[in-house]
Write an enzyme that holds these catalytic residues in place. Structure first.
Site, PDB file in Angstrom:
ATOM      1  N   GLU A   1      10.239  16.059  14.636  1.00 17.60           N
ATOM      2  CA  GLU A   1      10.833  16.109  13.293  1.00 17.60           C
ATOM      3  C   GLU A   1      10.158  17.229  12.506  1.00 17.60           C
ATOM      4  O   GLU A   1       8.946  17.237  12.346  1.00 17.60           O
ATOM      5  CB  GLU A   1      10.543  14.765  12.655  1.00 17.60           C
ATOM      6  CG  GLU A   1      11.234  14.417  11.418  1.00 17.60           C
ATOM      7  CD  GLU A   1      10.836  13.005  10.995  1.00 17.60           C
ATOM      8  OE1 GLU A   1       9.701  12.588  11.242  1.00 17.60           O
ATOM      9  OE2 GLU A   1      11.687  12.318  10.430  1.00 17.60           O
TER      10      GLU A   1
ATOM     11  N   LYS B   1       0.852  -1.187   0.000  1.00 18.13           N
ATOM     12  CA  LYS B   1       0.000   0.000   0.000  1.00 18.13           C
ATOM     13  C   LYS B   1       0.888   1.237   0.000  1.00 18.13           C
ATOM     14  O   LYS B   1       1.578   1.519   0.978  1.00 18.13           O
ATOM     15  CB  LYS B   1      -0.917   0.059   1.224  1.00 18.13           C
ATOM     16  CG  LYS B   1      -1.973   1.146   1.101  1.00 18.13           C
ATOM     17  CD  LYS B   1      -2.392   1.734   2.423  1.00 18.13           C
ATOM     18  CE  LYS B   1      -1.382   2.679   2.971  1.00 18.13           C
ATOM     19  NZ  LYS B   1      -1.321   3.984   2.198  1.00 18.13           N
TER      20      LYS B   1
ATOM     21  N   GLU C   1      10.948   1.291   9.785  1.00 16.73           N
ATOM     22  CA  GLU C   1      11.855   2.378   9.424  1.00 16.73           C
ATOM     23  C   GLU C   1      11.098   3.668   9.706  1.00 16.73           C
ATOM     24  O   GLU C   1      10.231   4.072   8.921  1.00 16.73           O
ATOM     25  CB  GLU C   1      12.227   2.271   7.948  1.00 16.73           C
ATOM     26  CG  GLU C   1      12.995   1.016   7.600  1.00 16.73           C
ATOM     27  CD  GLU C   1      14.439   1.074   8.071  1.00 16.73           C
ATOM     28  OE1 GLU C   1      15.137   0.069   7.958  1.00 16.73           O
ATOM     29  OE2 GLU C   1      14.870   2.150   8.537  1.00 16.73           O
TER      30      GLU C   1
ATOM     31  N   CYS D   1      13.912  11.391   6.148  1.00 20.43           N
ATOM     32  CA  CYS D   1      13.991  10.911   7.532  1.00 20.43           C
ATOM     33  C   CYS D   1      15.367  11.111   8.132  1.00 20.43           C
ATOM     34  O   CYS D   1      15.531  11.037   9.345  1.00 20.43           O
ATOM     35  CB  CYS D   1      13.643   9.441   7.563  1.00 20.43           C
ATOM     36  SG  CYS D   1      14.721   8.475   6.508  1.00 20.43           S
TER      37      CYS D   1
END
Ligand SMILES: NC(=O)c1ccc[n+]([C@@H]2O[C@H](COP(=O)([O-])OP(=O)(O)OC[C@H]3O[C@@H](n4cnc5c(N)ncnc54)[C@H](O)[C@@H]3O)[C@@H](O)[C@H]2O)c1
Ligand SMILES: O=C[C@H](O)CS(=O)(=O)O
Length: 486
Positions: A388, A177, A255, A289
């Site tokens: 973040e 997905k 991850e 990331c």
């Protein structure tokens, strides 16, 4: 990008199809909010049909010789490279990535397919010395089974090949997905996998909207036939997937998010450090990331480093991917823009100075542009120290000594990447050991490579993608013990 080159359907059991509900959702161009395409808005029935197909295909795919699996992957690799420009154009269209970077991502995505084509024939077990006469012992490696692959929007090609390639190399089959903001690139890659001859049911891909995704994916989380989840995305969603799949104890690769420190010591090559930060921080507009989220500069060189950095950042060109000299594209959506601006406002309210940027950039195409930004004298209490930012913002913190900066760098729940610049060999080995991350850039800001073990520690997740370790997440070890031998 002409419409005829856009694949906009689910792919289940070798058939391109709409969602059972016939429902669709829009894929928007982040540069101007224009509608690029409509894709299926799948639900649990589509999710389950994909698992049915993957289970059926697994019965044969797992026994296809590894060299044959490798040949399929090599054919896919060749087709990806042959269609590099078209695929890069899709990334730029649906994610906003500047075209030069998008082309780089396709090459990077293809490198994972090539890497695991080479790894497949090298899956090996062990013969074990028996403690008694008449017994043979060995350890063999087997594919985990049907694998659910869920990927983020920021690298719509590399994140899905970094999962599908090792899965297929190991003998697993896949239900995938893609992110709702960027499904088209993934669909195009799966189309090329079909053209490469990868058998029906080995790869299945279904799309779902932001609203339908939790329920659709929950079908996979609860289905005991799904033996593994390989997820790349935010830490909150990663934690949810781990909790929600606990009932069926799936093998997980997570991850997740990061909050990378970038440390510049007084003994650093400052020009190299500025170049390294520009490469690491402003790649994909800061939407990666492993982008530095905090920049620590030792007091003695702080002013000189800040001045050099501001000069480079001021020169960055902001614009849509349709302008080939754009270096900073639009952010993916309004939510992302709001979060980035909130981090800037919070830092300024706590005493930071805007040295360059700090605001939206109005460009004719649309509202999602942020000026590349450097903030000076940022407080340790700024929200961006714990969250973040995922945007083109470089916050500078001044520090005095090594122990102080190690403590600040590690003061985060995340542990994905860290970077530091120093020419002192002893300091390099101290920092490489002290930093609590899965990846450390030492006098280097560009760390991505198919041959490297990519992954984090702490709340950045677990598992490794790429490298000789990347197959382990898709295999399990079976111990065979044969007795009664004369
Ligand atoms: N560690 C890495 O390798 C890596 C790589 C890229 C991005 N990321 C992280 O991903 C995040 C940005 O990507 P994003 O915004 O797409 O992340 P996200 O977590 O919002 O979404 C990632 C994927 O999960 C799906 N998802 C969202 N909610 C879900 C739910 N409740 N159930 C099941 N699936 C769900 C999304 O549709 C998407 O496909 C950042 O935190 C970034 O650090 C990490
Ligand atoms: O954003 C996440 C990607 O994994 C970054 S990289 O391209 O692999 O470095």
């Amino acid at each position: 990008m002409s419409q005829h080159t856009i694949t906009n359907q689910n792919y289940i059991a070798g058939v391109w199809t709409t969602a059972h509900s016939e429902q669709t959702f829009e894929v928007l161009n982040p540069a101007n909010q224009g509608v690029i395409a409509h894709v299926p808005d799948s639900d649990a029935s589509d999710a389950s049909a994909a698992v049915d197909a993957a289970c059926q295909a697994f019965l044969t795919w797992r026994f296809v010789p590894a060299r044959k699996r490798a040949q399929y992957l090599k054919a896919w690799h060749a087709l990806i490279l042959a269609n590099l420009d078209t695929l890069a154009g899709l990334i730029s269209l649906e994610q906003g990535k500047p075209l030069a970077e998008a082309k780089g991502e396709i090459s990077y995505a293809a490198s994972y397919v090539e890497w695991f084509a080479e790894q497949a024939p090298r899956i090996e077990g062990d013969l074990i010395e028996s403690p008694v006469v008449g017994r043979k012992m060995m350890a063999i490696k087997e594919p985990v089974g049907v694998t659910a692959v869920i990927t983020p929007w920021n690298f719509p090609a590399a994140m899905i090949t970094r999962k599908i390639a090792p899965a297929l190399a190991a003998g697993c089959t896949v239900v995938a997905k893609p992110a709702e903001d960027t499904p088209l690139t993934s669909l195009a890659l799966v189309k090329l996998a079909e053209v490469a001859g990868i058998p029906s049911g080995v790869i299945n891909i279904v799309c779902s909207s932001r609203n339908n995704t939790p329920a659709m994916v929950n079908n996979w989380l609860q289905d005991s036939r799904v033996r593994k989840i390989s997820f790349t995305g935010s830490t909150p969603v990663g934690k949810h997937l781990a909790q929600a799949s606990a009932a069926t104890l799936k093998k997980l690769s997570l991850e997740l998010g990061g909050n990378a420190p970038f440390i510049v010591f007084e003994d650093a090559d400052l020009d190299a450090a500025v170049s390294g930060l520009m490469a690491a921080k402003f790649r994909n507009g800061g939407q990666t990331c492993v982008c530095p989220n905090r920049v620590y500069v030792q007091a003695k060189v702080y002013d000189e480093f800040a001045a050099k950095l501001v000069e480079k950042v001021r020169a960055l060109k902001v614009g849509p991917a349709s302008e080939l000299d754009s270096e900073i594209g639009p952010m993916i959506n309004e939510r992302a823009v709001d979060k980035i601006l909130s981090h800037i406002d919070d830092a300024v309210q706590k005493g930071a100075r805007v040295l360059v940027g700090g605001n939206r950039v109005r460009i004719s195409d649309g509202p999602n542009y942020i000026a590349p930004t450097v903030l000076g004298n940022v407080s340790k209490n700024a929200v961006l120290c714990q969250e973040e930012t995922f945007g083109p913002v470089a916050p500078l913190f001044c520090f005095d000594n090594e122990q102080e900066v190690i403590e600040q760098a590690n003061d985060t729940p995340f542990g994905l990447a860290a970077y530091f610049y120093s020419e002192n060999v002893s300091r390099i080995w101290r920092l490489a050991s002290a930093l609590e991350t899965g990846i450390v850039g030492i006098n280097e800001g560009a760390i991505a490579a198919d041959s490297a073990p990519f992954g984090g520690v702490k709340e950045s997740g677990y598992g490794r993608e790429g490298s000789k370790y990347g197959l382990d997440d898709y295999l399990h070890i079976k111990y065979l013990c044969q007795g009664n031998l004369s």
